[in-house]
Design an enzyme around this catalytic site. Sequence first.
Site, PDB file in Angstrom:
ATOM      1  N   ASP A 113       0.845  -1.202   0.000  1.00 16.51           N
ATOM      2  CA  ASP A 113       0.000   0.000   0.000  1.00 16.51           C
ATOM      3  C   ASP A 113       0.876   1.246   0.000  1.00 16.51           C
ATOM      4  O   ASP A 113       2.015   1.207   0.478  1.00 16.51           O
ATOM      5  CB  ASP A 113      -0.848   0.073   1.273  1.00 16.51           C
ATOM      6  CG  ASP A 113      -1.807  -1.079   1.407  1.00 16.51           C
ATOM      7  OD1 ASP A 113      -2.118  -1.714   0.387  1.00 16.51           O
ATOM      8  OD2 ASP A 113      -2.228  -1.336   2.548  1.00 16.51           O
TER       9      ASP A 113
HETATM   10  N1  URA Z   1      -1.250  -5.789   4.145  1.00 16.85           N
HETATM   11  C1  URA Z   1      -1.706  -4.512   4.121  1.00 16.85           C
HETATM   12  O1  URA Z   1      -2.705  -4.201   4.732  1.00 16.85           O
HETATM   13  N2  URA Z   1      -1.011  -3.623   3.386  1.00 16.85           N
HETATM   14  C2  URA Z   1       0.120  -3.912   2.716  1.00 16.85           C
HETATM   15  O2  URA Z   1       0.719  -3.035   2.076  1.00 16.85           O
HETATM   16  C3  URA Z   1       0.576  -5.233   2.759  1.00 16.85           C
HETATM   17  C4  URA Z   1      -0.123  -6.167   3.486  1.00 16.85           C
END
Ligand code: URA
Length: 249
Positions: A113
């Site tokens: 993310d």
């Molecule tokens: N889980 C999440 O919530 N975000 C990420 O970037 C990776 C795993």
Amino acid sequence: MSKVPTLRLDRLLANMGYGSRREVQSLVNAGLVTLDGAEVEDADQRIAVTRDLSERMRIQDKPLDPPPGLALMLHKPLGVTCSHKEAGPLVYGLLPDRWRRRDPAISTIGRLDKDTSGLLLMTDDGNLLHRVISPRANISKRYRVDLDRPLRGDEAEIFASGTLMLESEDKPLLPALMEAISETSAYLTLTEGRYHQVRRMFAAVGNHVAALHRDRIGGLSLPEDLGPGQYRLLGEADLALLLPPATGA
Ligand code: URA
């Protein structure tokens, strides 16, 4: 042993972002492309695309970029998106300009993310990408999670159960390993990668993720000396750590 692919020099360099085939021809005609110390004379000469080509070929007196088949690790900083086309800063902007003109293109192996930092792998090798993201490869990913509220104490058991169902999904999560670091932080190791999985897992147990950082994929760890925004190429030893022996590099 797999056969070493060969490509016409003008095609190879054009695909690596050095310019059009005509522009590459001009570089060759100007004596600016050397192989093993000697000027290359014909832009249509076929070149064996070996891993050591960057050590043997120079363009305008600089080592050739990594040839196709490259893999790298990036320390993804916060605020940067794993996408080719979204607005705002993208992970591809952290690589040299020329690398963004390559064909095959470099892509991320999975995603983090925008608000997650840490270990992100990238490659132009579709085969490697599929071997890493395939559910059959079962490659683990470890996250360090900082939480808004103290852990309740039952999270590790719930995450390990293999029965936790996330909102609007119809299949329970695979068992995951949670190891508490402090009252409000933990490592979480997953073997799958659903949308916002870590954040949603902690939301499912009444908490909220304040900060998320991935520090390991398979046996490959983010090196301490690789700062946010920095990258380094992966070698055979790194790939052996990444891929389990059954599908090994
Ligand atoms: N889980 C999440 O919530 N975000 C990420 O970037 C990776 C795993």
